[in-house]
Write a protein that holds these residues in place. Structure first.
Motif, PDB file in Angstrom:
ATOM      1  N   SER A  62      44.174  47.666  36.128  1.00 57.83           N
ATOM      2  CA  SER A  62      43.374  47.870  37.333  1.00 57.83           C
ATOM      3  C   SER A  62      42.117  48.680  37.045  1.00 57.83           C
ATOM      4  O   SER A  62      41.039  48.401  37.578  1.00 57.83           O
ATOM      5  N   ILE A  63      42.248  49.689  36.188  1.00 56.52           N
ATOM      6  CA  ILE A  63      41.073  50.484  35.814  1.00 56.52           C
ATOM      7  C   ILE A  63      40.085  49.631  35.030  1.00 56.52           C
ATOM      8  O   ILE A  63      38.862  49.747  35.212  1.00 56.52           O
ATOM      9  N   LEU A  66      38.090  47.629  37.531  1.00 58.48           N
ATOM     10  CA  LEU A  66      37.092  48.430  38.229  1.00 58.48           C
ATOM     11  C   LEU A  66      35.949  48.835  37.298  1.00 58.48           C
ATOM     12  O   LEU A  66      34.784  48.891  37.709  1.00 58.48           O
ATOM     13  N   THR A  76      35.342  42.510  42.123  1.00 52.17           N
ATOM     14  CA  THR A  76      36.738  42.482  42.570  1.00 52.17           C
ATOM     15  C   THR A  76      36.943  41.439  43.665  1.00 52.17           C
ATOM     16  O   THR A  76      38.081  41.044  43.939  1.00 52.17           O
ATOM     17  N   LYS A  98      40.829  41.419  43.435  1.00 51.28           N
ATOM     18  CA  LYS A  98      41.296  42.593  44.169  1.00 51.28           C
ATOM     19  C   LYS A  98      42.727  42.392  44.662  1.00 51.28           C
ATOM     20  O   LYS A  98      43.562  43.298  44.581  1.00 51.28           O
ATOM     21  N   THR A 102      46.213  44.582  43.753  1.00 45.51           N
ATOM     22  CA  THR A 102      46.899  45.302  44.836  1.00 45.51           C
ATOM     23  C   THR A 102      48.194  44.617  45.274  1.00 45.51           C
ATOM     24  O   THR A 102      48.796  45.001  46.274  1.00 45.51           O
ATOM     25  N   SER A 252      40.300  53.890  41.710  1.00 50.01           N
ATOM     26  CA  SER A 252      41.669  53.344  41.761  1.00 50.01           C
ATOM     27  C   SER A 252      42.578  54.181  42.649  1.00 50.01           C
ATOM     28  O   SER A 252      43.612  53.701  43.104  1.00 50.01           O
ATOM     29  N   ARG A 264      46.327  50.396  47.205  1.00 44.99           N
ATOM     30  CA  ARG A 264      45.557  50.941  46.098  1.00 44.99           C
ATOM     31  C   ARG A 264      45.604  49.992  44.911  1.00 44.99           C
ATOM     32  O   ARG A 264      46.452  49.110  44.838  1.00 44.99           O
ATOM     33  N   TYR A 265      44.686  50.205  44.000  1.00 41.19           N
ATOM     34  CA  TYR A 265      44.677  49.431  42.765  1.00 41.19           C
ATOM     35  C   TYR A 265      45.802  49.919  41.861  1.00 41.19           C
ATOM     36  O   TYR A 265      45.646  50.856  41.089  1.00 41.19           O
ATOM     37  N   TRP A 267      48.321  51.838  42.039  1.00 37.82           N
ATOM     38  CA  TRP A 267      49.047  53.051  42.367  1.00 37.82           C
ATOM     39  C   TRP A 267      49.900  52.897  43.632  1.00 37.82           C
ATOM     40  O   TRP A 267      49.543  52.174  44.545  1.00 37.82           O
TER      41      TRP A 267
END
Length: 351
Positions: A62-63, A66, A76, A98, A102, A252, A264-265, A267
């Motif tokens: 995910s990071i 981004l 995204t 995205k 998620t 994120s 969240r991405y 998390w």
């Protein structure tokens, strides 16, 4: 923390092959703890042993997404259909990157054409790029779009797309954008010979030794191996805004609205003592991991274990069911790692 033993005593009980490494981060300072089999010789110090971190990999993927958006290499909001050129499936033209990050794309936890029968103990090893593309060619999960459904398929697909966009391997992306800038030299999806020498054996909760996983085309969902040393650096980066990756990492952490719900991405969020924590866990058939941060107090915790929660063996499951039917007790008590990590973070929050 003087009373750390009481948090781990139930978890370490009976695990004769155990390596349990714990890192506690407080305002940038790191405290390391090691539990388990101290008699067995190891090629590395506890903080430098390598573990499969399973789905903690999803945080990295995910990071990467981004960061690549920050680099203007993609958006995204791009659809999967933009990058899967051999598919004419209209569903893919609705699913965004995205939504993959998620878990809201509607895709199932595992692709419908992935069969563990080919290699029960290493289930992703035989699943190829052609298999993934064949699944996507007629995948239609439009009705589930927008709803949260945790999946490996979607984040594995996201990692695959990121590699295609950049013409890089997953490890190349990790080194360029995350592990290189953060000096995480012991973290990779595919290990070299020196790293393999520090790669510990994984076990089911029954103590059965498991083969290491080969994630193949699903690298973005769970392929990373890392050490306690490196994962503590990763936690520090999530608590610190003074480094090159700060923008993507902090993004994120921020909830975004998808439909009527916030996500969240990668998390997950929870509450400890009325304070928000962000967390994720990971598991393969031989390893468990847990990572959590409390940004308000600038603290975090990492746990890496070479035991998984449960067993990959059908025989173990049957024996446990029979034993429990007769004695009303578990033959193989399956102790998860997450409650241990949460209790430690809670103690850090309150002290």
């Amino acid at each position: 923390m003087r009373d750390l033993q009481r948090f781990v005593s139930d978890y370490i009980n009976g695990k004769k092959h155990l390596h349990l490494e714990i890192g506690m981060i407080t305002k940038g300072e790191i405290e390391y703890h090691s539990f388990g089999n101290t008699q067995k010789k190891s090629a590395a110090a506890p903080v430098h042993r390598l573990f499969e971190i399973g789905s903690l990999t999803k945080l990295f993927t995910s990071i990467l997404l981004l960061e690549l958006e920050c680099q203007q290499q993609l958006s995204t909001d791009d659809t999967v259909g933009k990058y899967i050129h051999n598919g004419k499936n209209d569903y893919l033209n609705k699913v965004t990157l995205k939504s993959l990050a998620t878990h809201t794309s509607g895709l199932p936890r595992l692709a419908t054409n992935l069969s563990s029968k080919k290699n029960r103990y290493n289930p992703f090893s035989t699943y190829t790029e052609d298999d993934l593309l064949a699944f996507l060619s007629d995948a239609v999960f439009t009705d589930q779009m927008g709803s949260f459904e945790y999946f490996n398929t979607g984040v594995g697909l996201l990692g695959y797309i990121l590699c295609k966009v950049t013409d890089c391997t997953y490890d190349d992306l990790l080194k360029k954008y995350i592990t290189g800038p953060l000096n995480m030299t012991e973290t990779a999806a595919r290990l070299n010979a020196e790293q393999n020498a520090r790669f510990v054996d994984g076990h089911t909760s029954t103590g059965k030794k498991m083969p290491h996983w080969d994630s193949g085309v699903h690298e973005g969902a769970g392929a990373i191996k890392s050490s306690l040393h490196d994962m503590c650096l990763f936690v520090q980066a999530n608590l610190n805004e003074d480094h090159p990756l700060a923008s993507a990492i902090q993004q994120s952490h921020v909830p975004i609205m998808i439909g009527d719900s916030s996500h969240r991405y990668a998390w997950f969020s929870d509450t400890i003592s009325d304070q928000e924590i962000l967390w994720h866990n990971g598991s393969t058939f031989g390893f468990s991991s847990y990572l959590a941060i409390n940004k308000e107090q600038s603290i975090g915790v990492v746990l890496l274990s070479n035991y998984c929660f449960g067993s990959a063996s059908i025989v173990d499951e049957y024996l446990d069911a029979i034993y429990k039917f007769i004695t009303k007790k578990d033959l193989y008590p399956f102790t998860p790692l997450e409650p241990v990590g949460k209790q430690i973070l809670e103690a850090m929050t309150l002290r």
